[in-house]
Design a protein around this motif. Structure first.
Motif, PDB file in Angstrom:
ATOM      1  N   LYS A 130     -15.945 -30.238  12.003  1.00 24.80           N
ATOM      2  CA  LYS A 130     -16.367 -28.973  12.764  1.00 24.80           C
ATOM      3  C   LYS A 130     -15.674 -28.208  13.010  1.00 24.80           C
ATOM      4  CE  LYS A 130     -17.594 -29.586  16.813  1.00 24.80           C
ATOM      5  NZ  LYS A 130     -16.934 -28.551  18.104  1.00 24.80           N
ATOM      6  N   VAL A 165     -24.445 -28.133  12.392  1.00 26.44           N
ATOM      7  CA  VAL A 165     -25.619 -29.224  11.844  1.00 26.44           C
ATOM      8  C   VAL A 165     -24.249 -29.731  12.056  1.00 26.44           C
ATOM      9  CG1 VAL A 165     -26.362 -30.614   9.933  1.00 26.44           C
ATOM     10  CG2 VAL A 165     -26.367 -28.079  10.722  1.00 26.44           C
ATOM     11  N   LEU A 166     -23.071 -30.034  12.192  1.00 23.77           N
ATOM     12  CA  LEU A 166     -21.864 -30.997  12.296  1.00 23.77           C
ATOM     13  C   LEU A 166     -22.053 -31.101  13.991  1.00 23.77           C
ATOM     14  CD1 LEU A 166     -19.245 -29.631   9.746  1.00 23.77           C
ATOM     15  CD2 LEU A 166     -20.851 -32.078   9.729  1.00 23.77           C
ATOM     16  N   TYR A 169     -24.537 -33.494  14.831  1.00 26.90           N
ATOM     17  CA  TYR A 169     -24.517 -34.977  14.163  1.00 26.90           C
ATOM     18  C   TYR A 169     -23.570 -35.559  15.131  1.00 26.90           C
ATOM     19  CZ  TYR A 169     -23.487 -38.640  11.077  1.00 26.90           C
ATOM     20  OH  TYR A 169     -23.453 -40.155  10.389  1.00 26.90           O
ATOM     21  N   SER A 170     -22.875 -35.248  15.226  1.00 27.16           N
ATOM     22  CA  SER A 170     -20.799 -35.548  16.047  1.00 27.16           C
ATOM     23  C   SER A 170     -21.393 -36.015  18.011  1.00 27.16           C
ATOM     24  CB  SER A 170     -20.194 -34.366  15.869  1.00 27.16           C
ATOM     25  OG  SER A 170     -19.872 -33.525  16.891  1.00 27.16           O
ATOM     26  N   VAL A 172     -24.593 -36.703  18.569  1.00 29.25           N
ATOM     27  CA  VAL A 172     -24.776 -38.309  18.590  1.00 29.25           C
ATOM     28  C   VAL A 172     -24.457 -38.889  18.439  1.00 29.25           C
ATOM     29  CG1 VAL A 172     -27.010 -39.186  16.722  1.00 29.25           C
ATOM     30  CG2 VAL A 172     -27.028 -37.082  17.341  1.00 29.25           C
TER      31      VAL A 172
END
Length: 193
Positions: A130, A165-166, A169-170, A172
């Motif tokens: 990321k 987006v990464l 996700y990271s 989360v």
């Protein structure tokens, strides 16, 4: 504070922050190139200071604190400068996501450190991917000039969305790890009591 080269590089990166913002916003045709160069140097010193600190065994609590602060500050200033020059929702959304995530994860790490659980939210490989996508995106968007007929800004813009987006996700993953660590600690304390 230990005055070693890794810490000096980190302080240098912090000193570059206002210069980056000013250069990018100056009304000269070359200002974006200088701003991109400053950001590129900052990205290289980010890698170099950590590498040298580990290589020379010059890691310190001060460096461990200041390095991520410097990174987040220069990224935030660069993103705000890009948004200022390209004020639209398409740029604002990933900028808000990335800056919001950085604040959230920093607060989470601080809280977990207070609980003695900092290792449960350590930087993983996804965070490094990321960060790489984010740094390249910012560099290209600051530069904004065509490279071999290809719009650097648009390539950077695409990478910024990948980074966003990464980022989600990271975040989360970090929040889940923290949740499990806190619940595990609470469960262990309950079982002892």
């Amino acid at each position: 504070m230990s005055w070693n080269l890794p810490n000096i590089l980190t302080l240098l990166r912090i000193a570059m922050i206002p210069v980056l913002g000013l250069m990018f916003l100056l009304p000269y045709p070359w200002s974006n190139v200088i701003a991109a160069a400053i950001f590129g140097v900052a990205a290289v010193t980010d890698w170099l200071d950590g590498y040298l600190a580990r290589l020379w065994k010059q890691t310190s609590a001060f460096g461990a604190f200041l390095d991520p602060v410097a990174d987040k500050l220069i990224v935030a200033v660069a993103l705000v400068a890009i948004l200022t020059a390209n004020a639209n929702a398409w740029v604002a959304v990933p900028v808000a996501v990335i800056i919001g995530r950085e604040i959230t994860v920093s607060a989470l790490r601080e809280w977990m450190a207070e609980l003695g659980l900092r290792a449960s939210v350590a930087v993983g490989w996804l965070g490094k991917i990321k960060t790489t996508a984010q740094m390249v995106a910012i560099l290209l968007m600051l530069y904004a000039e065509p490279i071999m007929g290809v719009s650097a800004f648009m390539v950077g813009f695409g990478l910024l969305y990948i980074a966003a987006v990464l980022t989600i996700y990271s975040m989360v993953l970090y929040l889940s790890a923290a949740w499990r660590a806190v619940n595990g600690t609470a469960e262990a304390e309950k079982n002892r009591g």
